[in-house]
Write an enzyme that holds these catalytic residues in place. Structure first.
Site, PDB file in Angstrom:
ATOM      1  N   GLY A 101     -23.287 -12.034 -21.818  1.00 32.65           N
ATOM      2  CA  GLY A 101     -24.063 -10.928 -22.384  1.00 32.65           C
ATOM      3  C   GLY A 101     -24.500 -10.024 -21.254  1.00 32.65           C
ATOM      4  O   GLY A 101     -23.837  -9.943 -20.222  1.00 32.65           O
ATOM      5  N   CYS A 143     -23.681  -5.479 -18.234  1.00 31.82           N
ATOM      6  CA  CYS A 143     -22.433  -5.134 -17.540  1.00 31.82           C
ATOM      7  C   CYS A 143     -21.175  -5.584 -18.264  1.00 31.82           C
ATOM      8  O   CYS A 143     -20.351  -4.758 -18.657  1.00 31.82           O
ATOM      9  CB  CYS A 143     -22.452  -5.718 -16.126  1.00 31.82           C
ATOM     10  SG  CYS A 143     -23.675  -4.949 -15.041  1.00 31.82           S
ATOM     11  N   ASN A 171     -15.251  -6.954 -13.107  1.00 28.00           N
ATOM     12  CA  ASN A 171     -16.036  -7.449 -14.230  1.00 28.00           C
ATOM     13  C   ASN A 171     -15.156  -7.958 -15.363  1.00 28.00           C
ATOM     14  O   ASN A 171     -15.473  -8.958 -16.023  1.00 28.00           O
ATOM     15  CB  ASN A 171     -16.983  -6.364 -14.736  1.00 28.00           C
ATOM     16  CG  ASN A 171     -18.241  -6.279 -13.893  1.00 28.00           C
ATOM     17  OD1 ASN A 171     -18.440  -7.057 -12.967  1.00 28.00           O
ATOM     18  ND2 ASN A 171     -19.099  -5.321 -14.189  1.00 28.00           N
ATOM     19  N   PHE A 214     -17.913 -18.957 -12.450  1.00 28.22           N
ATOM     20  CA  PHE A 214     -17.668 -18.409 -13.783  1.00 28.22           C
ATOM     21  C   PHE A 214     -16.764 -19.315 -14.622  1.00 28.22           C
ATOM     22  O   PHE A 214     -16.070 -18.855 -15.523  1.00 28.22           O
ATOM     23  CB  PHE A 214     -17.100 -16.982 -13.705  1.00 28.22           C
ATOM     24  CG  PHE A 214     -18.109 -15.975 -13.239  1.00 28.22           C
ATOM     25  CD1 PHE A 214     -18.844 -15.232 -14.151  1.00 28.22           C
ATOM     26  CD2 PHE A 214     -18.360 -15.803 -11.891  1.00 28.22           C
ATOM     27  CE1 PHE A 214     -19.805 -14.332 -13.731  1.00 28.22           C
ATOM     28  CE2 PHE A 214     -19.315 -14.908 -11.450  1.00 28.22           C
ATOM     29  CZ  PHE A 214     -20.038 -14.165 -12.374  1.00 28.22           C
ATOM     30  N   LEU A 215     -16.800 -20.610 -14.352  1.00 28.50           N
ATOM     31  CA  LEU A 215     -16.093 -21.578 -15.176  1.00 28.50           C
ATOM     32  C   LEU A 215     -17.094 -22.528 -15.830  1.00 28.50           C
ATOM     33  O   LEU A 215     -16.840 -23.725 -15.961  1.00 28.50           O
ATOM     34  CB  LEU A 215     -15.100 -22.374 -14.337  1.00 28.50           C
ATOM     35  CG  LEU A 215     -13.816 -21.652 -13.928  1.00 28.50           C
ATOM     36  CD1 LEU A 215     -12.917 -22.579 -13.123  1.00 28.50           C
ATOM     37  CD2 LEU A 215     -13.058 -21.119 -15.150  1.00 28.50           C
ATOM     38  N   LYS A 216     -18.222 -22.007 -16.249  1.00 27.08           N
ATOM     39  CA  LYS A 216     -19.236 -22.823 -16.910  1.00 27.08           C
ATOM     40  C   LYS A 216     -19.235 -22.495 -18.398  1.00 27.08           C
ATOM     41  O   LYS A 216     -19.558 -21.385 -18.805  1.00 27.08           O
ATOM     42  CB  LYS A 216     -20.618 -22.560 -16.307  1.00 27.08           C
ATOM     43  CG  LYS A 216     -21.688 -23.501 -16.836  1.00 27.08           C
ATOM     44  CD  LYS A 216     -23.009 -23.298 -16.103  1.00 27.08           C
ATOM     45  CE  LYS A 216     -24.057 -24.277 -16.618  1.00 27.08           C
ATOM     46  NZ  LYS A 216     -25.353 -24.108 -15.936  1.00 27.08           N
ATOM     47  N   GLY A 248     -20.203 -22.276 -22.299  1.00 23.84           N
ATOM     48  CA  GLY A 248     -21.475 -22.029 -22.963  1.00 23.84           C
ATOM     49  C   GLY A 248     -21.280 -21.233 -24.231  1.00 23.84           C
ATOM     50  O   GLY A 248     -20.313 -21.431 -24.968  1.00 23.84           O
ATOM     51  N   LYS A 290     -42.827   5.383 -15.310  1.00 24.18           N
ATOM     52  CA  LYS A 290     -42.156   4.375 -14.499  1.00 24.18           C
ATOM     53  C   LYS A 290     -42.459   4.591 -13.017  1.00 24.18           C
ATOM     54  O   LYS A 290     -42.706   3.630 -12.277  1.00 24.18           O
ATOM     55  CB  LYS A 290     -40.647   4.415 -14.735  1.00 24.18           C
ATOM     56  CG  LYS A 290     -39.894   3.317 -14.003  1.00 24.18           C
ATOM     57  CD  LYS A 290     -38.377   3.467 -14.119  1.00 24.18           C
ATOM     58  CE  LYS A 290     -37.866   3.029 -15.439  1.00 24.18           C
ATOM     59  NZ  LYS A 290     -36.366   2.936 -15.439  1.00 24.18           N
ATOM     60  N   THR A 324     -21.593   2.585 -12.688  1.00 28.91           N
ATOM     61  CA  THR A 324     -20.242   2.206 -13.119  1.00 28.91           C
ATOM     62  C   THR A 324     -19.678   3.321 -14.000  1.00 28.91           C
ATOM     63  O   THR A 324     -20.229   3.617 -15.057  1.00 28.91           O
ATOM     64  CB  THR A 324     -20.272   0.881 -13.898  1.00 28.91           C
ATOM     65  OG1 THR A 324     -20.833  -0.128 -13.065  1.00 28.91           O
ATOM     66  CG2 THR A 324     -18.876   0.472 -14.325  1.00 28.91           C
TER      67      THR A 324
END
Length: 443
Positions: free
Chosen positions: A255, A258, A206, A247-249, A251, A35, A121
């Site tokens: 995923g 996080c 989160n 974040f009011l969509k 679907g 890497k 985290t």
């Protein structure tokens, strides 16, 4: 300032590159030599808009370099940022093995006062463990701080350089002063708090965003039953400043690396304190179930056995090649278990998906090739490339006019000229193909 970043995953690489963009001298450290070689050759192991260009720019300026030598990097730096992975254990707890190993190696490498910053985290109390590990391996002075990240994949560079806020958790006066100075060019919204509160802020943020997603998906499911339009409902809600529109969509659920990991970890943290986090458990359950509505809608119009189902989108969201916890895995596996044949396409994430999915699917080279001759098309990721293909064009390539839109890409106007049997998420019937109740098609 001289900074070492331990770990070149999403958080570490983006953070290190952006700190170099601010004029700091940054060394990014990783144990995986391949890497490091890739990065030194000007290539990037992740897809993130704008990142490759910033790496090239700051390497040329001499502000950024990559190495496997942790000891030298630590000894030549003032600030050490820990950004290694904390993957989930089978019980949902965060695996702190990489954190503990990094802390031990940092402790053995110290040669004078350093500020140790945890950006990974981690559960509440982890930074205290880090301090203990370093103290056990070094006699040199240091101060520990928690500076959680709030990046969104696909906009990570922008989020780092233009953050909503910076949270600094520390009890060290030198760490507080230096870290405020380091982050001051980014924003005036800098909050300094104790370490445990900083650790919790990350999880709580989160968890709340995941809750908003599951909530609007539950509202979408009710909208489908009562004939309301969830996009209009969400828009009306979003004007309320107490709620906000992000974040009011609706679907097929969240995923990525996080939200699934952090919600499970917070449930475990609560459980260890003998607290039953019932709300967050429901959020996780709703999210898990939401993706299978794709299957239910397909089965409302056809028997899946022997049918060819096209799938657009494998990444968990657009503008990333990340397939971790992508809804596509379970949806495609369920289709295969129901004896359907599956063709898939994603503009960026196909190779990562192949490495993680061993079942037999056909990989197309374009969205059109994927749809051609299929009995139905399912849209799982809202790539702009897909939205730019008109529904009328989609219909012309499908064997049967069945479109399951898991991301609400298309408008009523776009659908009005088609005969598609069209299902979206939380919206009323919008086209000729769906004006009557859709029986199971016999073909």
């Amino acid at each position: 300032m001289k900074i070492s970043v331990i770990g070149t995953g999403y958080v570490g690489l983006v953070s290190g590159v952006c700190f170099s963009e601010l004029g700091n001298e940054v060394v990014c450290v990783d144990k995986i030599s391949s890497k490091v070689e890739l990065l030194n050759d000007g290539e990037v192991p992740i897809y993130e808009p704008g990142l490759k260009e910033l790496i090239a720019k700051n390497k040329e300026k001499g502000c950024l370099r990559f190495t496997t030598d942790l000891t030298e990097s630590v000894q030549k730096s003032d600030i050490i940022i820990i950004a290694v992975g904390t993957p989930s254990l089978p019980n949902g707890q965060a695996n702190l093995g990489f954190i503990e190993q990094a802390a031990m190696e940092i402790g053995k490498s110290l040669n004078g006062f350093k500020i140790i910053v945890t950006k990974s985290t981690v559960p509440v109390g982890t930074n205290e463990k880090i301090q203990g590990i370093i103290e056990a391996n070094s006699k040199h002075p240091f101060e520990v701080a928690s500076v959680p990240e709030f990046l969104r994949e696909g906009t990570a560079v922008q989020d780092t350089l233009q953050p909503d806020r910076i949270v600094i958790g520390t009890s060290g006066e030198r760490a507080k002063r230096i870290l405020v100075e380091l982050h001051s060019p980014l924003t005036d919204n800098i909050m300094v708090t104790d370490i445990r509160s900083a650790e919790m802020i990350k999880y709580a943020s989160n968890a709340f965003l995941a809750t908003k997603i599951s909530f609007i998906n539950e509202i979408a499911n009710i909208c489908e039953k009562v004939g309301a339009d969830v996009t209009q409902v969400a828009s009306g809600m979003g004007y309320d400043k107490r709620i906000g529109s992000s974040f009011l969509k609706a679907g097929i659920g969240y995923g990525g690396s996080c939200f699934p990991k952090d919600t499970q970890a917070l449930i475990q943290i609560a459980g260890q304190m003998d607290y039953n986090f019932k709300l967050l458990k429901s959020v996780v359950e709703v999210n898990r179930d939401q993706r299978f509505n794709i299957i239910h809608k397909l089965e409302a119009v056809m028997d899946l056995a022997g049918k060819t189902i096209a799938v657009w989108g494998l990444a968990f969201k657009p503008e990333t090649d990340d397939v971790r916890e992508s809804p596509a895995f379970e949806i495609i596996e369920d289709l295969l278990n129901k004896n359907a044949r599956v063709k898939v396409f994603d503009p960026i994430a196909t190779e990562n998906f192949k490495q993680s999915f061993s079942l037999d699917v056909e990989y197309a080279n374009s969205a059109i090739e994927c749809a051609q001759g299929a009995d139905a098309l399912c849209i799982l990721t809202e790539w702009k490339e897909f939205q730019d293909i008109a529904p009328k064009t989609i219909q012309s390539y499908l064997k049967h006019p069945v479109l399951i839109d898991g991301r609400n890409l298309y408008s009523e106007m776009e659908l009005s000229e088609t005969e598609l049997i069209y299902y979206s998420v939380g919206r009323p019937n919008m086209n000729k193909g769906q004006k009557e109740q859709s029986p199971i098609l016999s073909f």
